[in-house]
Design a protein around this motif. Structure first.
Motif, PDB file in Angstrom:
ATOM      1  N   PRO A 207      38.641 153.615  48.104  1.00  0.00           N
ATOM      2  CA  PRO A 207      38.679 152.902  49.597  1.00  0.00           C
ATOM      3  C   PRO A 207      37.819 153.700  50.343  1.00  0.00           C
ATOM      4  O   PRO A 207      37.326 154.893  50.144  1.00  0.00           O
ATOM      5  N   VAL A 208      37.474 153.219  51.502  1.00  0.00           N
ATOM      6  CA  VAL A 208      36.638 153.630  52.544  1.00  0.00           C
ATOM      7  C   VAL A 208      37.315 153.258  53.872  1.00  0.00           C
ATOM      8  O   VAL A 208      37.516 152.289  53.981  1.00  0.00           O
ATOM      9  N   ILE A 209      37.125 154.448  54.843  1.00  0.00           N
ATOM     10  CA  ILE A 209      37.519 154.240  56.004  1.00  0.00           C
ATOM     11  C   ILE A 209      36.560 154.282  57.290  1.00  0.00           C
ATOM     12  O   ILE A 209      35.733 154.983  57.027  1.00  0.00           O
ATOM     13  N   VAL A 210      36.471 153.101  57.926  1.00  0.00           N
ATOM     14  CA  VAL A 210      35.388 153.039  59.085  1.00  0.00           C
ATOM     15  C   VAL A 210      36.336 153.176  60.516  1.00  0.00           C
ATOM     16  O   VAL A 210      36.976 152.443  60.787  1.00  0.00           O
ATOM     17  N   ALA A 211      35.718 154.433  61.019  1.00  0.00           N
ATOM     18  CA  ALA A 211      36.448 154.723  62.331  1.00  0.00           C
ATOM     19  C   ALA A 211      35.885 154.530  63.507  1.00  0.00           C
ATOM     20  O   ALA A 211      34.673 155.156  63.622  1.00  0.00           O
ATOM     21  N   GLY A 212      36.212 153.824  64.427  1.00  0.00           N
ATOM     22  CA  GLY A 212      35.294 153.648  65.722  1.00  0.00           C
ATOM     23  C   GLY A 212      36.153 154.230  66.941  1.00  0.00           C
ATOM     24  O   GLY A 212      36.982 154.932  66.771  1.00  0.00           O
TER      25      GLY A 212
END
Length: 536
Positions: A207-212
């Motif tokens: 899994p990978v998280i992209v945080a904006g």
């Protein structure tokens, strides 16, 4: 002075009741009633030297605090001068309330020669903000203020303009001002969506998280989720610092970089929190191989630029907290030691690849970041501009341990943001140090705000890396085989200009000297302009 009460005083009382404590703006012929009750309502007002500066200062205040910024302009040119700042706040999801007067009731689009008259001022503003409203009565004007703050509690934070017709603004007000509206609770994710997301995430191997920028309020649960899953975290520029950038799972603000793209596209589950995945940072759309979970307060964002396998309409903090609680309640975290180490390895590999690309693009700007970071306090707020030293320097090379400490325009990419936004940030949290770090071209868009900083006695270092003009555009021309034209600029003696405006001004010849001067400037009684000429 007179104790007369008007709609203007009622608006001031309504603003104060909603927590507004600081306004930026310039008094003008038609907005005087907005000032009648401001001081009595406990709202401090800062006069900038241009309405654009007022907008950027309010933006800086809002980004640091997470609370709405307040701008007051007069009609016509005053409001139009603030439009670039309004557009910046819209693009970067910053809550600003812009108040202005408008033509009297019944004279809309009349073209009768009223001072500051525009064909349709409200329509012009409406094109740059979330909405522009024109209340028709004193009660509606107060309600417009209450509605704006109430909606911000549950909607995407973007600028709002309220145009009060002059006759309404000047109308007498009798009686009490109604209190704020009860704000709605921000939307929580549905239990079904949380369960489905947990199912996808707990089965994921990579899994990978992209945080904006929409994730800034959820830093604590974001870290819990990332650590439980062993998920590397890539941020946008607006999300910079939402996970401590020294954390082993932090990749950094490298959304558009090749190594980060590979990491995201190879993920078997990609969790995107509070980001539109916009063209400014990600010009080529992602093509992930796995499932995509998107969490956003704005339903219009849930499939924008990348279709979601699972769209979750919710406040980011609410959604991340629900995911963190679900992971804690399951047996999954206990068996994830190997997954976490694998995630750290994947994050380190991606981070190294991104930094290698960052060095290729902007190594000349790294020395200044390293020197300033070593000399300035660890909690300093760094305010940039649409300058190479910001997006090629500060963003990749100045790691931050928390969010809301790097302020820079991204989507609208305006020039002139840095200095006034730094003033707003410095006023927002007087105990926290702030440094403005920008290029000479950007500085010249708002140099007059040095007078504002001097008048306020702000200990603010303003570090200018002088590369003789618009360096990015110069390079763009060369890349297109166009001889550089209109990009190499004559500049004043910036240090002397600063002194003429009531500030300190010094010239330095290297990064170490610039950093020492910046550290000293934090204890001065006025801004200090530090000029380092780095050449084209």
């Amino acid at each position: 002075m007179s104790t007369r009460r008007t709609t203007g005083t009622a608006i001031a009382e309504a603003l104060a009741a909603n927590g507004a404590a600081l306004a930026f703006g310039i008094p003008g012929t038609h907005n005087l009633e907005l000032y009648r009750g401001m001081a009595a309502s406990g709202i401090r007002h800062v006069v900038t030297r241009h309405e654009q500066g007022a907008g950027y200062a309010a933006d800086g205040y809002a980004r640091v605090t997470g609370r709405p910024g307040l701008v007051v302009t007069t009609s016509g040119p005053g409001l139009m001068n603030a439009m670039a700042a309004m557009g910046t706040a819209y693009a970067d999801s910053v809550p600003l309330l812009v108040l202005s007067p408008g033509v009297p009731t019944g004279r809309e689009r009349a073209d009768y020669g009223w001072l500051h008259e525009m064909k349709d001022q409200r329509a012009a503003a409406d094109a740059a903000v979330a909405r522009s409203v024109r209340p028709g009565t004193p009660a509606q004007a107060v309600d417009a203020v209450h509605e704006t703050f109430a909606r911000w509690a549950a909607e995407r934070p973007r600028p709002v303009h309220i145009e009060v017709p002059l006759d309404v603004l000047e109308a007498p007000w009798d009686g009490d001002v109604p209190g704020p509206w009860r704000a709605p609770h921000p939307p929580a994710p549905s239990p079904a969506a949380v369960a489905e997301a947990l199912g996808l995430l707990t089965r994921a191997g990579s899994p990978v998280i992209v945080a904006g920028g929409g994730s800034l309020g959820g830093a604590a649960p974001l870290r819990v989720v990332a650590e439980a899953l062993g998920a590397p975290v890539v941020t946008t520029t607006a999300g910079k610092g939402v996970l401590d950038e020294d954390h082993p799972l932090a990749v950094g603000p490298f959304l558009g970089f090749a190594a980060a793209r590979k990491l995201m596209e190879d993920a078997d589950v990609l969790l995107v929190v509070g980001s539109e995945l916009g063209d400014a940072e990600l010009p080529d759309r992602l093509a992930p191989r796995g499932a995509v979970i998107r969490v956003d307060l704005d339903p219009a964002q849930l499939h924008k630029n990348l279709r979601a396998t699972l769209p979750v309409h919710a406040d980011a903090r609410e959604a991340l907290a629900a995911l963190a609680a679900g992971l804690a309640a399951s047996a999954v975290p206990a068996g994830l030691a190997g997954t976490e180490r694998a995630g750290e390895r994947r994050a380190a590999e991606a981070r190294a690849g991104c930094l290698e690309q960052a060095v290729e693009r902007g190594d000349r700007w790294r020395e200044a970041q390293d020197a300033l970071r070593a000399e300035l306090p660890g909690d300093v707020v760094v305010v940039g501009d649409s300058s190479q030293v910001s997006y090629l320097g500060t963003a990749p090379f100045w790691p931050l341990s928390e969010p809301r400490r790097y302020l820079v325009p991204v989507g609208y990419s305006t020039l002139g943001y840095g200095l006034p936004a730094a003033i707003g940030a410095r006023l927002a949290e007087p105990a926290r140090p702030v440094v403005a770090l920008l290029g000479d071209g950007a500085f010249m868009f708002s140099a007059q705000e040095l007078v504002t900083g001097a008048e306020l006695g702000l200990p603010l270092p303003v570090v200018i890396l002088d590369n003789h003009g618009f360096g990015e555009i110069r390079q763009n021309m060369l890349d297109r085989d166009i001889a550089p034209y209109a990009v190499d600029l004559a500049r004043p003696d910036f240090a002397a200009l600063a002194q003429a405006m009531g500030c300190h001004g010094v010239r330095v010849t290297n990064a170490a000297e610039a950093a020492k001067q910046a550290a000293a400037a934090l204890t001065a009684a006025r801004p200090t302009v530090i000029v380092w000429e780095v050449g084209p």
